[in-house]
Design a protein around this motif. Structure first.
Motif, PDB file in Angstrom:
ATOM      1  N   PHE A  93      -0.658   7.749   0.209  1.00  0.00           N
ATOM      2  CA  PHE A  93      -1.105   7.319   1.466  1.00  0.00           C
ATOM      3  C   PHE A  93      -2.638   6.790   1.441  1.00  0.00           C
ATOM      4  O   PHE A  93      -3.507   7.730   1.113  1.00  0.00           O
ATOM      5  N   ASP A  94      -2.894   5.767   1.902  1.00  0.00           N
ATOM      6  CA  ASP A  94      -4.242   4.967   1.982  1.00  0.00           C
ATOM      7  C   ASP A  94      -4.949   5.176   0.716  1.00  0.00           C
ATOM      8  O   ASP A  94      -6.427   4.923   0.755  1.00  0.00           O
ATOM      9  N   SER A  95      -4.270   5.237  -0.530  1.00  0.00           N
ATOM     10  CA  SER A  95      -5.082   5.572  -1.679  1.00  0.00           C
ATOM     11  C   SER A  95      -4.628   4.770  -2.660  1.00  0.00           C
ATOM     12  O   SER A  95      -5.113   4.671  -3.855  1.00  0.00           O
ATOM     13  N   TYR A 139       7.552  10.065   9.657  1.00  0.00           N
ATOM     14  CA  TYR A 139       7.238   9.816  10.848  1.00  0.00           C
ATOM     15  C   TYR A 139       7.258   8.303  11.623  1.00  0.00           C
ATOM     16  O   TYR A 139       7.807   8.051  12.399  1.00  0.00           O
ATOM     17  N   ARG A 140       7.320   7.634  10.360  1.00  0.00           N
ATOM     18  CA  ARG A 140       7.437   6.099  10.541  1.00  0.00           C
ATOM     19  C   ARG A 140       8.821   5.686  10.697  1.00  0.00           C
ATOM     20  O   ARG A 140       9.278   4.509  11.147  1.00  0.00           O
ATOM     21  N   ALA A 141       9.878   6.420   9.918  1.00  0.00           N
ATOM     22  CA  ALA A 141      11.179   6.045   9.643  1.00  0.00           C
ATOM     23  C   ALA A 141      11.651   5.659  11.312  1.00  0.00           C
ATOM     24  O   ALA A 141      12.654   4.842  11.113  1.00  0.00           O
ATOM     25  N   ALA A 174       3.110  -3.924  14.200  1.00  0.00           N
ATOM     26  CA  ALA A 174       1.636  -3.507  13.891  1.00  0.00           C
ATOM     27  C   ALA A 174       1.124  -2.299  13.433  1.00  0.00           C
ATOM     28  O   ALA A 174       1.823  -1.140  13.651  1.00  0.00           O
ATOM     29  N   THR A 175       0.222  -2.328  12.377  1.00  0.00           N
ATOM     30  CA  THR A 175      -0.329  -1.139  11.668  1.00  0.00           C
ATOM     31  C   THR A 175      -0.779  -0.264  12.667  1.00  0.00           C
ATOM     32  O   THR A 175      -0.439   1.059  12.455  1.00  0.00           O
ATOM     33  N   GLU A 176      -1.541  -0.600  13.634  1.00  0.00           N
ATOM     34  CA  GLU A 176      -2.109   0.403  14.646  1.00  0.00           C
ATOM     35  C   GLU A 176      -0.712   1.204  15.418  1.00  0.00           C
ATOM     36  O   GLU A 176      -0.966   2.515  15.457  1.00  0.00           O
ATOM     37  N   ALA A 236       2.111   1.867  13.785  1.00  0.00           N
ATOM     38  CA  ALA A 236       2.691   2.579  12.559  1.00  0.00           C
ATOM     39  C   ALA A 236       1.832   3.737  12.103  1.00  0.00           C
ATOM     40  O   ALA A 236       2.181   4.794  11.779  1.00  0.00           O
ATOM     41  N   ARG A 237       0.457   3.639  12.592  1.00  0.00           N
ATOM     42  CA  ARG A 237      -0.218   4.645  12.319  1.00  0.00           C
ATOM     43  C   ARG A 237      -0.489   5.593  13.488  1.00  0.00           C
ATOM     44  O   ARG A 237      -0.661   6.749  13.164  1.00  0.00           O
ATOM     45  N   GLY A 238      -0.178   5.200  14.513  1.00  0.00           N
ATOM     46  CA  GLY A 238      -0.247   5.698  15.973  1.00  0.00           C
ATOM     47  C   GLY A 238       0.780   7.076  16.052  1.00  0.00           C
ATOM     48  O   GLY A 238       0.683   8.125  16.890  1.00  0.00           O
ATOM     49  N   ALA A 244       0.817  -1.270  -0.323  1.00  0.00           N
ATOM     50  CA  ALA A 244       0.126  -0.070  -0.028  1.00  0.00           C
ATOM     51  C   ALA A 244       0.802   1.308   0.000  1.00  0.00           C
ATOM     52  O   ALA A 244       2.062   1.173   0.316  1.00  0.00           O
ATOM     53  N   ASN A 245       0.242   2.271  -0.347  1.00  0.00           N
ATOM     54  CA  ASN A 245       0.957   3.749  -0.573  1.00  0.00           C
ATOM     55  C   ASN A 245       1.704   3.844  -1.649  1.00  0.00           C
ATOM     56  O   ASN A 245       1.890   5.210  -2.262  1.00  0.00           O
ATOM     57  N   LEU A 246       2.597   3.102  -1.889  1.00  0.00           N
ATOM     58  CA  LEU A 246       3.752   3.399  -2.834  1.00  0.00           C
ATOM     59  C   LEU A 246       4.382   4.642  -2.553  1.00  0.00           C
ATOM     60  O   LEU A 246       4.626   5.442  -3.737  1.00  0.00           O
ATOM     61  N   LYS A 262     -10.993   0.644   6.715  1.00  0.00           N
ATOM     62  CA  LYS A 262     -11.112   1.919   6.876  1.00  0.00           C
ATOM     63  C   LYS A 262     -10.051   2.678   5.833  1.00  0.00           C
ATOM     64  O   LYS A 262      -9.852   3.806   5.797  1.00  0.00           O
ATOM     65  N   HIS A 263      -9.301   1.764   4.813  1.00  0.00           N
ATOM     66  CA  HIS A 263      -8.638   2.405   3.965  1.00  0.00           C
ATOM     67  C   HIS A 263      -8.760   1.384   2.755  1.00  0.00           C
ATOM     68  O   HIS A 263      -8.454   0.077   3.258  1.00  0.00           O
ATOM     69  N   PRO A 264      -8.766   1.686   1.374  1.00  0.00           N
ATOM     70  CA  PRO A 264      -9.056   0.737   0.506  1.00  0.00           C
ATOM     71  C   PRO A 264      -7.753   0.163  -0.335  1.00  0.00           C
ATOM     72  O   PRO A 264      -7.902  -0.544  -1.089  1.00  0.00           O
ATOM     73  N   ASP A 265      -6.545   0.828   0.078  1.00  0.00           N
ATOM     74  CA  ASP A 265      -5.661   0.424  -0.702  1.00  0.00           C
ATOM     75  C   ASP A 265      -5.058  -1.019  -0.755  1.00  0.00           C
ATOM     76  O   ASP A 265      -4.905  -1.596  -1.890  1.00  0.00           O
ATOM     77  N   ASN A 266      -5.069  -1.922   0.134  1.00  0.00           N
ATOM     78  CA  ASN A 266      -4.497  -3.076   0.259  1.00  0.00           C
ATOM     79  C   ASN A 266      -5.813  -3.979  -0.181  1.00  0.00           C
ATOM     80  O   ASN A 266      -5.521  -4.886  -1.036  1.00  0.00           O
ATOM     81  N   VAL A 267      -6.867  -3.628   0.319  1.00  0.00           N
ATOM     82  CA  VAL A 267      -8.003  -4.602  -0.053  1.00  0.00           C
ATOM     83  C   VAL A 267      -8.389  -4.426  -1.575  1.00  0.00           C
ATOM     84  O   VAL A 267      -8.737  -5.555  -2.506  1.00  0.00           O
TER      85      VAL A 267
END
Ligand code: HSE
Length: 291
Positions: free
Chosen positions: A18-20, A224-226, A173-175, A177-179, A12-14, A127-132
């Protein structure tokens, strides 16, 4: 009656999308579903430890959502799953379970729901459609979910585009990395991502692979995730000097992803650079070439 669904991993994201933005990868999970007298859930493989095998299991719950949405009775299910997709690494393993359960349950009831309806359920769940989106439609998917509905367009990946992933041995955990992301961002960062993501989509559609180097930059989530992924900053800054068209964090991480032109002749150099950079930080990583 039994159905078997083979469902791809996704990234996801590429970078800026982000989220798209999402892209399906040729790494798979297999889910078998059958209507049975009593629910049984069989998870095959070492990495499945800790995943519930009762009716709290994600696949079971998602299948029941399909039956409910289609207005059919809720049968007991015999479920088994095998997956080559590493869990909690940013390769869409939970999205693949959701999509596999949706498609499998829908097939069991004679495909009463459309693919679009399945996409709505999947996007609502994630809640975000990128992976699905990528796991459901394949290829590269550009999508949004606005809280009520999801829309998407699929892009056929350029045949010369290859993907190198470096999968660290640790889970993230995604949670979490989003936090670490801010609740608000500066207008200049929003514009930065808007322009880069648009350019990336245009580059992918037109096959302008050289433009990926400029377009695959992000100011919304990767900075932020780095700190959560030792070596990520160096890879983002330098992988392009070692043969990558562009480099990004795969989804919420910790997997790192590089896009590569298969004609580049620098695949071994790039793979070595990724592995060595992470090893210098004490991170053991498995590299895989995917499409
Ligand atoms: N777009 C999501 C994220 C993908 O980056 O958090 C992970 O599920």
């Amino acid at each position: 009656q039994k159905v078997r669904v083979k469902v791809p991993a996704s990234t996801a994201n590429l970078g800026p999308g982000f989220d798209s933005l999402g892209m399906a990868l040729n790494l798979y999970a297999w889910i078998d579903l059958a209507i049975s007298e009593q629910t049984t859930i069989d998870l095959i493989g070492d990495q499945m430890h800790g995943i519930p095998t009762d009716k709290t299991n994600l696949i079971y719950k998602v299948a029941q959502m399909v039956f409910q949405e289609a207005g059919v009775s809720h049968p007991e299910l015999s479920i088994s799953m095998y997956s080559d997709i590493p869990l909690t690494r940013g390769l869409g393993s939970s999205a693949s379970a959701i999509v596999g359960a949706l498609a499998g349950a829908n097939a069991l009831i004679g495909n009463k729901l459309t693919e679009y309806e399945l996409f709505q359920i999947a996007s609502r769940l994630e809640k975000h459609p990128d992976n699905v989106g990528a796991s459901l439609y394949g290829g590269i998917v550009v999508a949004f979910w606005d809280g009520e509905k999801a829309e998407s367009i699929r892009i056929e990946p350029d045949p010369n585009l290859e993907v190198l992933v470096a999968i660290p041995a640790f889970q993230l955990a995604t949670e979490k990395a989003r936090g670490v992301m801010p609740k608000q961002v500066a207008m200049k960062d929003a514009v930065f991502n808007l322009s880069h993501s648009s350019l990336l989509v245009a580059a992918l559609i037109t096959g302008n692979l050289g433009m990926i180097r400029h377009a695959m930059k992000d100011a919304l989530h990767q900075p932020y995730r780095a700190p959560l992924i030792p070596g990520m900053k160096t890879l983002l800054e330098q992988a392009e000097n070692h043969g990558a068209l562009g480099v990004a964090l795969s989804g919420a991480g910790p997997t790192m992803l590089a896009l590569v032109d298969q004609r580049s002749g620098r695949k071994a150099e790039l793979e070595g650079f990724l592995k060595e950079t992470l090893a210098k930080e004490g991170i053991e990583a498995q590299t895989l070439w995917l499409k």
